[in-house]
Motif scaffolding. Structure first.
Motif, PDB file in Angstrom:
ATOM      1  N   ASP A   1       0.860   1.223   1.366  1.00  0.00           N
ATOM      2  CA  ASP A   1       0.878   0.509   0.088  1.00  0.00           C
ATOM      3  C   ASP A   1       0.638  -0.958   0.425  1.00  0.00           C
ATOM      4  OD1 ASP A   1       1.372  -0.731  -2.307  1.00  0.00           O
ATOM      5  OD2 ASP A   1       3.456  -0.095  -2.483  1.00  0.00           O
ATOM      6  N   PHE A   2      -0.553  -1.466   0.122  1.00  0.00           N
ATOM      7  CA  PHE A   2      -0.934  -2.803   0.576  1.00  0.00           C
ATOM      8  C   PHE A   2      -0.354  -3.942  -0.269  1.00  0.00           C
ATOM      9  CE2 PHE A   2      -4.729  -0.379   2.230  1.00  0.00           C
ATOM     10  CZ  PHE A   2      -4.348  -0.459   3.554  1.00  0.00           C
TER      11      PHE A   2
ATOM     12  N   LYS B   1       2.500   2.265  -5.268  1.00  0.00           N
ATOM     13  CA  LYS B   1       1.466   3.308  -5.218  1.00  0.00           C
ATOM     14  C   LYS B   1       0.814   3.292  -3.843  1.00  0.00           C
ATOM     15  CE  LYS B   1       0.426   2.738 -10.151  1.00  0.00           C
ATOM     16  NZ  LYS B   1      -0.627   2.399 -11.144  1.00  0.00           N
ATOM     17  N   TRP B   2       0.597   4.487  -3.312  1.00  0.00           N
ATOM     18  CA  TRP B   2      -0.032   4.587  -1.994  1.00  0.00           C
ATOM     19  C   TRP B   2      -1.526   4.320  -2.123  1.00  0.00           C
ATOM     20  CZ3 TRP B   2       3.485   4.001   1.306  1.00  0.00           C
ATOM     21  CH2 TRP B   2       4.725   4.648   1.214  1.00  0.00           C
TER      22      TRP B   2
ATOM     23  N   VAL C   1      -6.538   0.152   9.614  1.00  0.00           N
ATOM     24  CA  VAL C   1      -6.847   0.151   8.190  1.00  0.00           C
ATOM     25  C   VAL C   1      -6.936  -1.308   7.751  1.00  0.00           C
ATOM     26  CG1 VAL C   1      -5.737   2.382   7.765  1.00  0.00           C
ATOM     27  CG2 VAL C   1      -4.405   0.276   7.536  1.00  0.00           C
ATOM     28  N   SER C   2      -7.557  -1.551   6.606  1.00  0.00           N
ATOM     29  CA  SER C   2      -7.706  -2.938   6.168  1.00  0.00           C
ATOM     30  C   SER C   2      -7.674  -3.021   4.651  1.00  0.00           C
ATOM     31  CB  SER C   2      -9.024  -3.527   6.697  1.00  0.00           C
ATOM     32  OG  SER C   2     -10.140  -2.830   6.170  1.00  0.00           O
TER      33      SER C   2
ATOM     34  N   ASN D   1       4.018  -7.496  -0.324  1.00  0.00           N
ATOM     35  CA  ASN D   1       4.867  -6.716   0.567  1.00  0.00           C
ATOM     36  C   ASN D   1       4.126  -5.438   0.958  1.00  0.00           C
ATOM     37  OD1 ASN D   1       7.323  -6.098   1.958  1.00  0.00           O
ATOM     38  ND2 ASN D   1       7.802  -4.624   0.347  1.00  0.00           N
ATOM     39  N   VAL D   2       3.676  -5.384   2.195  1.00  0.00           N
ATOM     40  CA  VAL D   2       2.923  -4.229   2.695  1.00  0.00           C
ATOM     41  C   VAL D   2       3.916  -3.183   3.203  1.00  0.00           C
ATOM     42  CG1 VAL D   2       1.174  -3.442   4.330  1.00  0.00           C
ATOM     43  CG2 VAL D   2       1.046  -5.751   3.345  1.00  0.00           C
ATOM     44  N   LYS D   3       3.723  -1.943   2.800  1.00  0.00           N
ATOM     45  CA  LYS D   3       4.647  -0.872   3.187  1.00  0.00           C
ATOM     46  C   LYS D   3       3.882   0.246   3.889  1.00  0.00           C
ATOM     47  CE  LYS D   3       8.090   2.323   1.243  1.00  0.00           C
ATOM     48  NZ  LYS D   3       8.748   2.765  -0.027  1.00  0.00           N
TER      49      LYS D   3
END
Length: 208
Positions: free
Chosen positions: A65-66, A71-72, A83-84, A94-96
């Motif tokens: 979740d960037f 939401k993924w 990944v980018s 907040n990146v999860k």
């Protein structure tokens, strides 16, 4: 006949067995590795790698979740890949990362900060062979500004009296000005980008 009393035999207690310590369950953990930079100006391209630590397990999947919206954005069974994401708007994100392995799930986070576009300027002065005349040159640095937004307008206050001596106009970056008399002056310059960003700079000069 005298009666003989027997002494009772003392009972010996068996030692209490030492309990075997319970080993805590082995859990998986993860880490969000940022391959380039997590801070910059939009559009900010950030590359991530999900590092999984599963001592007795095998990583099987990962979810990203960037932007922290719950939401993924990516769900993949391909673990050992980068990944980018491109961040187009100013803000803190907040990146999860959630990984799954044969010994369970793990979750980790990181922060990405997108700064507002900005620019900076500086005034440089070149003397000329003409008495009381100076050549004023400005330089500028841009952050988060692209394409036509580099086209800027400039206005000058040659004496620092608070009044602009030139209108805002597209400038080649230098002007010549002849001062009415020798003295010390505080030259001011204001720069404006096509998207409305402004930068102010000044310089004290001595005119002979």
């Amino acid at each position: 006949k005298p009666t003989t009393k027997s002494t009772p035999t003392a009972k010996t207690s068996s030692p209490t067995p030492t309990p075997t310590p319970t080993q805590p369950p082995i859990k998986a953990s993860c880490e969000v590795v940022i391959k380039n930079s997590n801070t910059g100006w939009a559009p900010l391209w950030v590359q991530f790698f999900g590092k999984v630590n599963a001592p007795t397990g095998v990583p099987t999947s990962q979810k990203w979740d960037f932007d922290g919206d719950g939401k993924w954005d990516i769900e993949s069974n391909n673990i050992d890949t980068n990944v980018s994401n491109v961040y187009k708007n100013v803000g803190s994100y907040n990146v999860k990362l959630q990984t799954d392995s044969s010994i369970g799930e793990s979750t980790c986070t990181a922060t990405v900060t997108v700064k507002p576009a900005s620019m900076e300027c500086a005034v440089n002065v070149l003397t000329t062979s003409t008495p009381l005349q100076v050549n004023l040159v400005y330089s500028a640095s841009f952050h988060g500004i692209e394409g036509d937004d580099y086209l800027t307008k400039v206005q000058w206050d040659y004496t620092g009296d608070g009044s602009w001596d030139t209108p805002f106009d597209i400038s080649s970056g230098n002007v010549n000005y002849t001062y009415p008399q020798a003295g010390n002056y505080n030259v001011k310059m204001q720069l404006e980008s096509k998207q409305g960003l402004k930068a102010d700079c000044s310089k004290n000069i001595t005119v002979n």
